[in-house]
Design a protein around this motif. Sequence first.
Motif, PDB file in Angstrom:
ATOM      1  N   GLY A 393     -18.025  -0.699 -42.838  1.00  0.00           N
ATOM      2  CA  GLY A 393     -17.410  -0.798 -44.153  1.00  0.00           C
ATOM      3  C   GLY A 393     -17.484   0.445 -45.006  1.00  0.00           C
ATOM      4  O   GLY A 393     -17.331   0.374 -46.225  1.00  0.00           O
ATOM      5  N   HIS A 397     -19.149  -1.216 -48.565  1.00  0.00           N
ATOM      6  CA  HIS A 397     -19.876  -2.412 -48.144  1.00  0.00           C
ATOM      7  C   HIS A 397     -21.369  -2.105 -48.093  1.00  0.00           C
ATOM      8  O   HIS A 397     -21.799  -1.085 -47.554  1.00  0.00           O
ATOM      9  N   VAL A 399     -24.624  -2.546 -46.494  1.00  0.00           N
ATOM     10  CA  VAL A 399     -25.219  -2.964 -45.225  1.00  0.00           C
ATOM     11  C   VAL A 399     -26.527  -2.196 -45.036  1.00  0.00           C
ATOM     12  O   VAL A 399     -26.533  -0.984 -44.825  1.00  0.00           O
ATOM     13  N   SER A 503     -27.847  -8.511 -45.862  1.00  0.00           N
ATOM     14  CA  SER A 503     -26.556  -7.829 -45.939  1.00  0.00           C
ATOM     15  C   SER A 503     -25.904  -7.575 -44.583  1.00  0.00           C
ATOM     16  O   SER A 503     -24.686  -7.733 -44.430  1.00  0.00           O
ATOM     17  N   TYR A 507     -22.225  -9.099 -43.377  1.00  0.00           N
ATOM     18  CA  TYR A 507     -21.111  -8.250 -42.935  1.00  0.00           C
ATOM     19  C   TYR A 507     -20.653  -8.658 -41.537  1.00  0.00           C
ATOM     20  O   TYR A 507     -19.454  -8.744 -41.260  1.00  0.00           O
ATOM     21  N   THR A 511     -16.785 -10.147 -40.314  1.00  0.00           N
ATOM     22  CA  THR A 511     -16.021  -9.152 -39.554  1.00  0.00           C
ATOM     23  C   THR A 511     -16.065  -9.375 -38.040  1.00  0.00           C
ATOM     24  O   THR A 511     -15.036  -9.281 -37.376  1.00  0.00           O
ATOM     25  N   ALA A 620     -20.841 -13.056 -49.473  1.00  0.00           N
ATOM     26  CA  ALA A 620     -20.456 -11.854 -50.218  1.00  0.00           C
ATOM     27  C   ALA A 620     -20.275 -12.173 -51.698  1.00  0.00           C
ATOM     28  O   ALA A 620     -20.608 -11.366 -52.578  1.00  0.00           O
ATOM     29  N   GLN A 649     -16.107  -4.965 -51.998  1.00  0.00           N
ATOM     30  CA  GLN A 649     -16.577  -5.563 -50.751  1.00  0.00           C
ATOM     31  C   GLN A 649     -16.044  -6.979 -50.588  1.00  0.00           C
ATOM     32  O   GLN A 649     -15.599  -7.359 -49.490  1.00  0.00           O
ATOM     33  N   ALA A 653     -13.769  -8.277 -47.688  1.00  0.00           N
ATOM     34  CA  ALA A 653     -14.280  -9.362 -46.848  1.00  0.00           C
ATOM     35  C   ALA A 653     -13.226 -10.462 -46.701  1.00  0.00           C
ATOM     36  O   ALA A 653     -13.044 -11.030 -45.612  1.00  0.00           O
TER      37      ALA A 653
END
Length: 696
Positions: A393, A397, A399, A503, A507, A511, A620, A649, A653
């Motif tokens: 990301g 994002h 992460v 996190s 993610y 995804t 998220a 994000q 998402a």
Amino acid sequence: MRIIILLLLSMISFGSFADDGYRLWLKYDLIKNETLRKNYAQKLTTVSTNFSDETAKVTISEIQKATSGLLGFTSKTMTSASQANLVLKVGSIANKNAEAFEIISSKNQINITANTSKGVLYGVFELIRRMQTLASLENIKIASAPKIQLRMLNHWDNNNGTIERGYAGMSMWKWYELPERIDPRYIDYARANASIGINGTVLNNVNASARFITSEYLGKVKALADVFRPYGIKVFLSVNFASPKILGGLKTADPLDPEVKQWWKNKADEVYKLIPDFGGFVVKANSEGEPGPMDFGRTHKDGANMLAEAMAPHNGLIIWRAFVYNFDPKGDRFAAAYNEFKRFDGEFHANIIIQVKNGPIDFQVREPISPLFGAMEKTPVSMEFQLTQEYLGWATHWVYEAPMFEEVLKTDTYAKGQGSTVAKVIDGQLFKYPLTSMIGVANTGSDRNWTGHPMAQANWYTLGRMAWNHEITSAQIADEWVKMTFRTDAKSTETIKKLMLESREIYTNYTNPLGVHHVMGESHHFGPEPWVEKAPRPDWTALYYHRADSIGIGFDRTEKGSNSVAQYHLGLRNKYSDINTIQPEFLLWFHHAPWTHKLQNGKTVWDEMVTRYYEGVKSAENMQKDWASLKGKIDSETFENVEARLKTQLKEALWWRDASVVYFQKYSKMPVPSPYQKPTRTFEELKSLVDVYHVR
């Protein structure tokens, strides 16, 4: 009066409760707990050393920065150890590792002793970390040594200032100013690395320009090496294998050609004459179009050994990357590195390390370990992690990568029976490697806060801490980093840690659930593009990996498919081969699972995939709520920066969820399970968003 002064110091140090992130985790802000501050102060009023090299200077400077900021006064240097509260000493300690240190405290004195001045510097940073995290300095008895010898960042920076897969601005290295001007940022970079035990840095992109080893650039590299040396950091360079042709005017770069061998020997001599402690060369060869020995009918062994011979007189290393794969639409890229390198195990020269990505494909959201970690018994292999979020990301994002690293390091290879973890491979325990290494592809750039996303700084911090001690947990690292970076109340600290630790899984869910992989945007690697079926090569498409059809989804790597699973030792092979017992997170890495296949939780593959997509988005949303609860608890600049990125994000998402569900539903023909509602956007609308994001 004293209270007023302390308040003023606090405001100056803390930037009036605004922080641009430049100081990273080295935020030496005034400790608010006056009792604790006084306790620390009694032990750090004066400091002495018994060594006087350049490292001694930066060590004293660091302790003085820390006491000035954290305690409100600057430690005074003393010539006599008996008169000092803090005694820094190069001497003999039980652990003979050159970087090991001991910290022992008594009522009136703290002693930090190491075999070298570099070890003392690491000990000082450990002491400062204890103060930053408000730990006691009473009755300390610490003996610490790194588990990995070479702990390094690899910068994918180009000489034109760009960074391949960089999401935090341009390159930090101002080549046009070097060697005459030393940007103060280089010193702060060195401080940050030394504070977490990083002792090596590769300055340039593995897709290397030959220009970096010209006399022009070596002078610039020397200037950086001189800056980093007092902090215990060696400089490395990535090299272009075709340099003898590009720079030397030779007709070939054949590694067995005598003229080519001599050219590299001369180049090594030139490098070490300028930089006697130069670390070595990193080589990406015959990979993704880069030149290499196979261009001349030779092998990776031939190329690596030739360069190793040139570097050996100088004790220089060759770090040869195992990221290679051939054009084979009927093959399995998963197996490429093992097939290429396993056959040469034991035939590489002693100063060669084979650098292996954590997984067999390419830094995907979640990968099984590379089979090479259990296969190379006679040749040292290095762990290569990616800090920059190429597939995670980018910089929008959040992460936290430590759980990923921890998962990889704890995976059992079964190379010598149960308990043969990846960590034991790369630290040399399992196969008795003489050289050990852990490398992270850097996520730093010219952005004021270094990493673009403020919370991505934690991934840089993680690399150093885990390379020093891979037994430290993700939770422990998060606790340290949050306390050092934010200095906030206990409840807020726990909130941030919770966000960090959850996190990566969040993610992954929105995804790449259940082991879906390589379905991101083609070339730019951003956002969902599971529909990509045409690319410059077949293994750059999404269909090559997910293989969705009317029956199911996933890449069959069992004996009924490509049989790449056979590259693992039996214990791990068995775990991955049985579709009914495999860990769900790796299901679609190894099986073409029917949409209707029932998982252990009773759900079908389709229902579980959709559930994870939707729950990932819901999580998220919750990240936004949790972060909002921190308003007023941390500095406004960081709060607003992260708040805005979390909004982005969530938007992205939702794009991932909707694009994936709508696309894969074309194959499954199954309804979106209750209580979730089918996406309202059409496939064409979702696909068109690629053009919007591609320009980013």
